[in-house]
Design a protein around this motif. Structure first.
Motif, PDB file in Angstrom:
ATOM      1  N   PRO A  26      48.265  27.800  39.063  1.00 44.11           N
ATOM      2  CA  PRO A  26      48.036  28.991  39.884  1.00 44.11           C
ATOM      3  C   PRO A  26      46.902  28.808  40.878  1.00 44.11           C
ATOM      4  O   PRO A  26      45.877  28.193  40.557  1.00 44.11           O
ATOM      5  CB  PRO A  26      47.690  30.064  38.849  1.00 44.11           C
ATOM      6  CG  PRO A  26      47.091  29.296  37.714  1.00 44.11           C
ATOM      7  CD  PRO A  26      47.825  27.983  37.663  1.00 44.11           C
ATOM      8  N   ASP A  27      47.107  29.343  42.085  1.00 43.05           N
ATOM      9  CA  ASP A  27      45.973  29.440  43.004  1.00 43.05           C
ATOM     10  C   ASP A  27      45.161  30.671  42.597  1.00 43.05           C
ATOM     11  O   ASP A  27      45.555  31.417  41.685  1.00 43.05           O
ATOM     12  CB  ASP A  27      46.446  29.484  44.457  1.00 43.05           C
ATOM     13  CG  ASP A  27      47.217  30.744  44.820  1.00 43.05           C
ATOM     14  OD1 ASP A  27      46.991  31.803  44.214  1.00 43.05           O
ATOM     15  OD2 ASP A  27      48.057  30.670  45.738  1.00 43.05           O
ATOM     16  N   PRO A  28      44.002  30.924  43.199  1.00 43.81           N
ATOM     17  CA  PRO A  28      43.139  32.016  42.714  1.00 43.81           C
ATOM     18  C   PRO A  28      43.812  33.383  42.627  1.00 43.81           C
ATOM     19  O   PRO A  28      43.509  34.167  41.726  1.00 43.81           O
ATOM     20  CB  PRO A  28      41.995  32.014  43.729  1.00 43.81           C
ATOM     21  CG  PRO A  28      41.894  30.590  44.173  1.00 43.81           C
ATOM     22  CD  PRO A  28      43.322  30.109  44.233  1.00 43.81           C
ATOM     23  N   VAL A  76      47.301  32.500  35.055  1.00 45.96           N
ATOM     24  CA  VAL A  76      46.914  33.349  36.188  1.00 45.96           C
ATOM     25  C   VAL A  76      45.681  32.773  36.859  1.00 45.96           C
ATOM     26  O   VAL A  76      44.853  32.095  36.233  1.00 45.96           O
ATOM     27  CB  VAL A  76      46.634  34.803  35.747  1.00 45.96           C
ATOM     28  CG1 VAL A  76      47.884  35.443  35.172  1.00 45.96           C
ATOM     29  CG2 VAL A  76      45.495  34.869  34.749  1.00 45.96           C
ATOM     30  N   GLY A  77      45.560  33.042  38.151  1.00 43.09           N
ATOM     31  CA  GLY A  77      44.399  32.603  38.906  1.00 43.09           C
ATOM     32  C   GLY A  77      43.174  33.444  38.602  1.00 43.09           C
ATOM     33  O   GLY A  77      43.265  34.563  38.078  1.00 43.09           O
ATOM     34  N   GLU A  78      42.022  32.923  39.001  1.00 40.73           N
ATOM     35  CA  GLU A  78      40.746  33.561  38.646  1.00 40.73           C
ATOM     36  C   GLU A  78      40.534  34.913  39.313  1.00 40.73           C
ATOM     37  O   GLU A  78      39.751  35.744  38.824  1.00 40.73           O
ATOM     38  CB  GLU A  78      39.592  32.626  39.020  1.00 40.73           C
ATOM     39  CG  GLU A  78      39.547  32.260  40.493  1.00 40.73           C
ATOM     40  CD  GLU A  78      38.556  31.149  40.798  1.00 40.73           C
ATOM     41  OE1 GLU A  78      38.057  31.120  41.939  1.00 40.73           O
ATOM     42  OE2 GLU A  78      38.294  30.325  39.905  1.00 40.73           O
ATOM     43  N   ASP A  79      41.249  35.182  40.416  1.00 46.96           N
ATOM     44  CA  ASP A  79      41.075  36.457  41.116  1.00 46.96           C
ATOM     45  C   ASP A  79      42.158  37.477  40.777  1.00 46.96           C
ATOM     46  O   ASP A  79      42.188  38.569  41.361  1.00 46.96           O
ATOM     47  CB  ASP A  79      41.066  36.221  42.632  1.00 46.96           C
ATOM     48  CG  ASP A  79      39.891  35.382  43.089  1.00 46.96           C
ATOM     49  OD1 ASP A  79      38.859  35.380  42.380  1.00 46.96           O
ATOM     50  OD2 ASP A  79      39.998  34.727  44.145  1.00 46.96           O
ATOM     51  N   VAL A  80      43.052  37.151  39.872  1.00 42.28           N
ATOM     52  CA  VAL A  80      44.121  38.077  39.471  1.00 42.28           C
ATOM     53  C   VAL A  80      43.553  39.095  38.490  1.00 42.28           C
ATOM     54  O   VAL A  80      42.865  38.730  37.530  1.00 42.28           O
ATOM     55  CB  VAL A  80      45.294  37.308  38.837  1.00 42.28           C
ATOM     56  CG1 VAL A  80      46.347  38.263  38.296  1.00 42.28           C
ATOM     57  CG2 VAL A  80      45.915  36.367  39.865  1.00 42.28           C
ATOM     58  N   SER A  84      48.554  39.489  33.398  1.00 42.46           N
ATOM     59  CA  SER A  84      47.950  38.701  32.325  1.00 42.46           C
ATOM     60  C   SER A  84      48.963  37.732  31.741  1.00 42.46           C
ATOM     61  O   SER A  84      50.182  37.940  31.825  1.00 42.46           O
ATOM     62  CB  SER A  84      47.443  39.622  31.203  1.00 42.46           C
ATOM     63  OG  SER A  84      46.513  40.557  31.684  1.00 42.46           O
ATOM     64  N   GLU A  85      48.451  36.668  31.136  1.00 47.60           N
ATOM     65  CA  GLU A  85      49.319  35.757  30.403  1.00 47.60           C
ATOM     66  C   GLU A  85      50.076  36.538  29.334  1.00 47.60           C
ATOM     67  O   GLU A  85      49.525  37.411  28.671  1.00 47.60           O
ATOM     68  CB  GLU A  85      48.492  34.642  29.754  1.00 47.60           C
ATOM     69  CG  GLU A  85      47.884  33.669  30.749  1.00 47.60           C
ATOM     70  CD  GLU A  85      47.152  32.540  30.053  1.00 47.60           C
ATOM     71  OE1 GLU A  85      47.472  32.245  28.880  1.00 47.60           O
ATOM     72  OE2 GLU A  85      46.241  31.950  30.679  1.00 47.60           O
ATOM     73  N   VAL A 133      53.871  32.169  41.745  1.00 43.48           N
ATOM     74  CA  VAL A 133      54.038  33.402  42.520  1.00 43.48           C
ATOM     75  C   VAL A 133      52.716  33.732  43.194  1.00 43.48           C
ATOM     76  O   VAL A 133      51.720  34.013  42.511  1.00 43.48           O
ATOM     77  CB  VAL A 133      54.474  34.577  41.632  1.00 43.48           C
ATOM     78  CG1 VAL A 133      54.658  35.841  42.465  1.00 43.48           C
ATOM     79  CG2 VAL A 133      55.764  34.234  40.893  1.00 43.48           C
ATOM     80  N   PRO A 134      52.652  33.706  44.527  1.00 43.42           N
ATOM     81  CA  PRO A 134      51.409  34.063  45.215  1.00 43.42           C
ATOM     82  C   PRO A 134      51.154  35.563  45.160  1.00 43.42           C
ATOM     83  O   PRO A 134      52.091  36.345  44.956  1.00 43.42           O
ATOM     84  CB  PRO A 134      51.660  33.590  46.641  1.00 43.42           C
ATOM     85  CG  PRO A 134      53.142  33.698  46.815  1.00 43.42           C
ATOM     86  CD  PRO A 134      53.731  33.355  45.465  1.00 43.42           C
ATOM     87  N   PHE A 135      49.893  35.942  45.334  1.00 40.55           N
ATOM     88  CA  PHE A 135      49.518  37.360  45.346  1.00 40.55           C
ATOM     89  C   PHE A 135      50.173  38.091  44.171  1.00 40.55           C
ATOM     90  O   PHE A 135      50.887  39.082  44.332  1.00 40.55           O
ATOM     91  CB  PHE A 135      49.900  38.015  46.672  1.00 40.55           C
ATOM     92  CG  PHE A 135      49.335  37.305  47.876  1.00 40.55           C
ATOM     93  CD1 PHE A 135      47.985  37.376  48.178  1.00 40.55           C
ATOM     94  CD2 PHE A 135      50.148  36.526  48.687  1.00 40.55           C
ATOM     95  CE1 PHE A 135      47.460  36.706  49.271  1.00 40.55           C
ATOM     96  CE2 PHE A 135      49.641  35.851  49.778  1.00 40.55           C
ATOM     97  CZ  PHE A 135      48.289  35.943  50.075  1.00 40.55           C
ATOM     98  N   ALA A 136      49.900  37.563  42.985  1.00 39.68           N
ATOM     99  CA  ALA A 136      50.595  38.009  41.777  1.00 39.68           C
ATOM    100  C   ALA A 136      50.393  39.488  41.491  1.00 39.68           C
ATOM    101  O   ALA A 136      51.325  40.172  41.044  1.00 39.68           O
ATOM    102  CB  ALA A 136      50.134  37.172  40.581  1.00 39.68           C
ATOM    103  N   ASP A 137      49.196  40.007  41.723  1.00 43.06           N
ATOM    104  CA  ASP A 137      48.957  41.427  41.459  1.00 43.06           C
ATOM    105  C   ASP A 137      49.891  42.301  42.280  1.00 43.06           C
ATOM    106  O   ASP A 137      50.314  43.372  41.831  1.00 43.06           O
ATOM    107  CB  ASP A 137      47.498  41.793  41.791  1.00 43.06           C
ATOM    108  CG  ASP A 137      46.518  41.278  40.758  1.00 43.06           C
ATOM    109  OD1 ASP A 137      46.905  41.124  39.586  1.00 43.06           O
ATOM    110  OD2 ASP A 137      45.348  41.023  41.118  1.00 43.06           O
TER     111      ASP A 137
END
Length: 356
Positions: A26-28, A76-80, A84-85, A133-137
């Protein structure tokens, strides 16, 4: 780095290559989803064929196709913040960035920076064990408890596309006549949804098997376009002068034109199917008749993920049954057979990969 299996485009129209490649990280702002099920859609066929260059979306070699996934978040990335997993999720095919004016207005399906999952290099698709998946939130949709990934896989494209078109873009009211031209996966979904919305549905196709399935899903009348001397005239005869709403669920000239011509005065045409190399994005229409009858031509793309809960509430009460449109489950190695079958319109409903 962990490895995973994936089906990769090597050359347009040639079999996808099933390979072991590096799994994503994952990216951030992104998340990695373990794919438990993914539908095989006619849009995948378009990408496989190399269509949509006229839209700037010609899929390039090296792309992992697949855009109807459901599965479980594994990283998940650090900024998500909201994903959650362990979350059980669906992934819309038209991914947004969550920040553009369209996204902020609730129209992330038409994001100004839209990323069509599985069709462009930044968003590799779901014919794979895992996808990023980018921009996961913003993009991931939590699924209700108790539903299976196979049953929900079709929501990623065909089912929710039909729902958005009929429930949000058109004015479908109880008792309206709705004709659906082309009853593949998106068309059968439209038949079922229009029936649930209280419409009288007419299904149009060349295949008697698909028309029988449409009846099982709620169509009150069917028209075999191969047998009909004039498809539009037959629909108008059934619908007492013309359909109130009509959908082209395929995207070829014949289905689009028949759909428009099937409408009565003040009717609404829904264009959901995207075109092939034959049309390259342009279809002739009876514009004078459309003026005289005040017919609306409405485009409809995907569905904003923020509105998925409308479908889930109808699923919870049994009024909508996405699982009824799933025709079969297959393994990843079977995806090439399904793409080949789509060339001659030989698939019925939604085939879903559930073994990777």
């Amino acid at each position: 780095m962990a490895a995973m299996r994936a089906a990769i485009l090597e050359e347009h129209g040639e079999p996808l290559s099933i390979e072991d490649i590096d799994a994503p990280e994952p990216d951030p702002k992104g998340a990695v989803v373990e794919v438990e099920a993914c539908g095989v859609c006619r849009s995948d066929w378009h990408g496989w064929q190399g269509d949509w260059g006229w839209l700037g979306l010609e899929t390039q070699p090296g792309q992992i196709l697949g855009h109807e996934p459901a599965g479980t978040v594994v990283a998940v990335g650090e900024d998500v913040t909201t994903v959650s997993e362990g979350d059980h999720v669906a992934v819309p095919f038209n991914l947004g960035d969550g920040t553009c004016p369209q996204c902020r207005r609730g129209f992330s399906n038409t994001c100004e920076n839209v990323m069509p999952l599985g069709f462009v290099e930044p968003v590799q698709g779901a014919f794979a064990e895992e996808l990023h998946v980018p921009f996961a939130d913003h993009n991931l949709v939590s699924l209700p408890d108790g539903v299976s990934s196979v049953d929900m896989a079709g929501l990623g494209c065909r089912f929710m596309t039909s729902f958005h078109a009929l429930a949000h873009r058109a004015d479908v009211e109880a008792g309206d006549w709705v004709s659906v031209h082309g009853v593949g996966g998106v068309g059968l979904s439209a038949v079922h949804i229009a029936d649930a919305l209280g419409a009288n549905v007419i299904a149009v196709d060349l295949d008697d098997g698909k028309l029988e399935k449409a009846r099982e899903l709620g169509a009150v009348e069917t028209v075999n376009a191969g047998d009909a001397e004039n498809v539009a005239a037959e629909v108008k005869a059934i619908a007492d002068g013309g359909a109130d709403v009509s959908m082209d669920a395929l995207g070829i000239a014949a289905t689009c034109q028949n759909s428009v011509k099937s409408l009565g005065t003040h009717g609404q045409h829904l264009q959901v199917g995207l075109t092939t190399q034959d049309e390259q994005g342009t279809i002739e229409l009876p514009t004078d008749a459309m003026v005289m009858q005040e017919i609306e031509f409405i485009g409809s793309l995907g569905m904003p993920p923020t509105r998925y809960d409308e479908i889930f509430r109808l699923v919870a009460t049994g009024k909508l049954r996405p699982a009824d449109v799933v025709s079969e489950t297959i393994g990843l190695e079977d995806v090439n057979d399904k793409l080949e079958a789509m060339t001659d319109y030989e698939t019925e409903g939604i085939p879903v990969i559930d073994e990777f």
